[in-house]
Scaffold this active site. Sequence first.
Site, PDB file in Angstrom:
ATOM      1  N   ASN A  86      16.435  20.728   8.396  1.00 31.95           N
ATOM      2  CA  ASN A  86      14.969  20.708   8.330  1.00 31.95           C
ATOM      3  C   ASN A  86      14.420  19.308   8.089  1.00 31.95           C
ATOM      4  O   ASN A  86      13.240  19.050   8.313  1.00 31.95           O
ATOM      5  CB  ASN A  86      14.468  21.675   7.252  1.00 31.95           C
ATOM      6  CG  ASN A  86      14.527  23.107   7.748  1.00 31.95           C
ATOM      7  OD1 ASN A  86      14.565  23.354   8.964  1.00 31.95           O
ATOM      8  ND2 ASN A  86      14.571  24.049   6.836  1.00 31.95           N
ATOM      9  N   SER A  92      15.653  27.539   1.807  1.00 29.49           N
ATOM     10  CA  SER A  92      15.570  26.506   2.840  1.00 29.49           C
ATOM     11  C   SER A  92      14.744  25.317   2.364  1.00 29.49           C
ATOM     12  O   SER A  92      14.772  24.267   2.986  1.00 29.49           O
ATOM     13  CB  SER A  92      14.966  27.089   4.119  1.00 29.49           C
ATOM     14  OG  SER A  92      13.744  27.710   3.833  1.00 29.49           O
ATOM     15  N   HIS A 116      22.854  27.485   2.726  1.00 33.99           N
ATOM     16  CA  HIS A 116      21.686  27.660   3.600  1.00 33.99           C
ATOM     17  C   HIS A 116      22.108  28.033   5.019  1.00 33.99           C
ATOM     18  O   HIS A 116      22.575  27.187   5.778  1.00 33.99           O
ATOM     19  CB  HIS A 116      20.847  26.366   3.599  1.00 33.99           C
ATOM     20  CG  HIS A 116      19.627  26.450   4.449  1.00 33.99           C
ATOM     21  ND1 HIS A 116      19.117  25.379   5.143  1.00 33.99           N
ATOM     22  CD2 HIS A 116      18.806  27.503   4.733  1.00 33.99           C
ATOM     23  CE1 HIS A 116      18.042  25.764   5.803  1.00 33.99           C
ATOM     24  NE2 HIS A 116      17.839  27.046   5.573  1.00 33.99           N
TER      25      HIS A 116
HETATM   26  P1  NAI Z   1      12.637  38.606   3.921  1.00 34.82           P
HETATM   27  O1  NAI Z   1      11.232  38.701   3.451  1.00 34.82           O
HETATM   28  O2  NAI Z   1      13.013  39.149   5.265  1.00 34.82           O
HETATM   29  O3  NAI Z   1      13.566  39.357   2.839  1.00 34.82           O
HETATM   30  C1  NAI Z   1      13.512  39.108   1.467  1.00 34.82           C
HETATM   31  C2  NAI Z   1      14.022  40.355   0.738  1.00 34.82           C
HETATM   32  O4  NAI Z   1      14.169  40.017  -0.631  1.00 34.82           O
HETATM   33  C3  NAI Z   1      13.062  41.547   0.807  1.00 34.82           C
HETATM   34  O5  NAI Z   1      13.786  42.692   1.211  1.00 34.82           O
HETATM   35  C4  NAI Z   1      12.551  41.676  -0.623  1.00 34.82           C
HETATM   36  O6  NAI Z   1      12.330  43.045  -0.993  1.00 34.82           O
HETATM   37  C5  NAI Z   1      13.697  41.099  -1.416  1.00 34.82           C
HETATM   38  N1  NAI Z   1      13.318  40.543  -2.709  1.00 34.82           N
HETATM   39  C6  NAI Z   1      12.269  39.750  -2.996  1.00 34.82           C
HETATM   40  N2  NAI Z   1      12.287  39.413  -4.302  1.00 34.82           N
HETATM   41  C7  NAI Z   1      13.379  40.009  -4.850  1.00 34.82           C
HETATM   42  C8  NAI Z   1      13.948  40.024  -6.156  1.00 34.82           C
HETATM   43  N3  NAI Z   1      13.387  39.365  -7.150  1.00 34.82           N
HETATM   44  N4  NAI Z   1      15.086  40.719  -6.338  1.00 34.82           N
HETATM   45  C9  NAI Z   1      15.658  41.397  -5.328  1.00 34.82           C
HETATM   46  N5  NAI Z   1      15.155  41.427  -4.072  1.00 34.82           N
HETATM   47  C10 NAI Z   1      14.041  40.722  -3.839  1.00 34.82           C
HETATM   48  O7  NAI Z   1      13.065  37.079   3.757  1.00 34.82           O
HETATM   49  P2  NAI Z   1      14.124  36.245   4.616  1.00 34.82           P
HETATM   50  O8  NAI Z   1      13.482  35.716   5.825  1.00 34.82           O
HETATM   51  O9  NAI Z   1      15.382  37.042   4.747  1.00 34.82           O
HETATM   52  O10 NAI Z   1      14.364  35.002   3.642  1.00 34.82           O
HETATM   53  C11 NAI Z   1      15.096  35.125   2.451  1.00 34.82           C
HETATM   54  C12 NAI Z   1      15.430  33.742   1.927  1.00 34.82           C
HETATM   55  O11 NAI Z   1      16.144  33.008   2.932  1.00 34.82           O
HETATM   56  C13 NAI Z   1      14.246  32.857   1.562  1.00 34.82           C
HETATM   57  O12 NAI Z   1      14.615  32.057   0.460  1.00 34.82           O
HETATM   58  C14 NAI Z   1      14.040  32.019   2.798  1.00 34.82           C
HETATM   59  O13 NAI Z   1      13.401  30.809   2.526  1.00 34.82           O
HETATM   60  C15 NAI Z   1      15.488  31.772   3.216  1.00 34.82           C
HETATM   61  N6  NAI Z   1      15.675  31.459   4.632  1.00 34.82           N
HETATM   62  C16 NAI Z   1      14.994  32.131   5.603  1.00 34.82           C
HETATM   63  C17 NAI Z   1      15.205  31.818   6.924  1.00 34.82           C
HETATM   64  C18 NAI Z   1      14.470  32.550   8.009  1.00 34.82           C
HETATM   65  O14 NAI Z   1      14.452  32.058   9.145  1.00 34.82           O
HETATM   66  N7  NAI Z   1      13.881  33.708   7.744  1.00 34.82           N
HETATM   67  C19 NAI Z   1      16.146  30.764   7.333  1.00 34.82           C
HETATM   68  C20 NAI Z   1      16.879  30.190   6.233  1.00 34.82           C
HETATM   69  C21 NAI Z   1      16.612  30.509   4.941  1.00 34.82           C
END
Ligand code: NAI
Length: 506
Positions: A192, A121, A142
Amino acid sequence: MKPVHAHIAVVGTGAMGRGIAQIAAQAGSTVLLHDQQAAAMAAAQQSICEQWDKLVDKGRLDAAAAAACKTRLKTAASLQDLATCDLVVEAIVERLDVKAALFAELEGIVGASTVLASNTSSLSITAIAARLKSPQRVAGYHFFNPVPVMKVVEVIAGLKTDPAICTALCDYARQMGHTPVTAQDTPGFIVNHAGRGYGTEALRIAGEGVADYATIDRILRDQAGFKLGPFELMDLTALDVSHPVMESIYHQYYEEPRYRPSVITAQRLAGGVLGRKTGEGFYRYDKNVAQVAPEAPVPQVSEMPPVWVSTRATRRAELYQLLKDLGAKIETGPSPSAHALTLVAPLGFDVTTVAVVERLDPARTVGIDLLIEDAATKRRVLATNPATRADMRDAAHALFARDGKAVSVIRDSGGFITQRVVANIVNIAADICQQRICSPADLETAVVLGLGYPMGPLAMGNRYGPTNVLEVLVNLQTVYGDPRYRPSPWLRRRGAIGLSLLHEED
Ligand code: NAI
């Protein structure tokens, strides 16, 4: 219909990865889930299957389709298992080094035509792709949280991205039931970036002590039709999420004053007063219900003074009609009598300045915000100046509340509350168009679907008049001497000749 991408993988199975995997499988793709934590992978698979069961219970998905989705959803213990995917969507931790390393590793595993998409994001797609042998295969994809509900996805081309990849990702988004919008690789992309106008200006208004948080929220809901006031929204999003976004976009645009964050949120974040999830934010929450102090009652006024309206008032004829409907004694002379309540309705200017420039008695001068026509709002907003007498303030309050419509009385500031916030939203949107970050149509779609605004920001500018919005900004710039109010050339040109803000030609 065959999905554009038949075999995909989602890496990172947190909140976002789960949602993306769910809608991709529903579109007919085979989806491999991969996460560095094996437990997260299994939990994601189980939770997505439960979502499908719920959809079946609600009658939104038939049982056979749900069963087919479940067979298409698999876990992949190692990245090597992703070798035959034609698309990998990454939704891992928001860190440039970690995302770039993942893509570099994937490049050595997947085929030459596999598309690598990032759900980032806030990071640059160009930077994520920079170290790859074939950066042309990388794009931003995104999604918004929760993915199945938020029906918009930004498709972002980095500097070297093959445009055909973005076209295919847009087609695939439609197959998943989402609306794609395409954006250049710029800080905050569309949603954003466009969202900066609302909270930051509201914080600035609160910081000036113009009104309290609840009053600002009420005014923006009731006058401009926002579903949530800016402070309710920040409480919902939580400041540990929204304050860093404000800072990041501000710095990524090299301290562009339009995006300047507020010390209010910095301090509250430091103090752990984050919002709903900590039980206290701009509002205090009791069992998750915001505790809001009641509004000030309408004052009792025994003798209503006559009313005189400035010759330069915005919507002057409408204001006269309104005063007649409210039963006011209207003075029509060239200047107010010695007892008259004097009404001004400026655009952008503050009540103090108008009283001085028009040589009115400030003690009897009250302002009313008429950027939006009275009939279209659920609340009237009046502003005093530092010299306004209490009896004149109360008389204006009681008069404008006579028909039962809500009235807020705020302290003086350039542009009232709605004018300031609307003008900032429109101006930032106009500047997004000026920079050609996306098309005006995609901007409107992205904001309505991604931010839930009552209308797109350019439609908002058109609704209230590009010329009026331009006037608000020009006058705000005079009042504050602050470059954050300088109008975008896109707005300045269109406002100056009274053209729709959606008009693309220049
Ligand atoms: P989250 O923390 O819920 O999940 C991330 C997952 O990725 C975790 O299960 C973690 O174990 C895994 N992970 C981390 N590093 C890793 C790697 N090197 N290889 C494999 N798995 C790995 O995060 P969330 O909220 O789902 O966000 C994920 C992405 O989406 C981020 O880039 C965030 O900025 C983006 N995003 C998030 C939004 C939100 O509202 N939460 C909205 C739009 C985008």
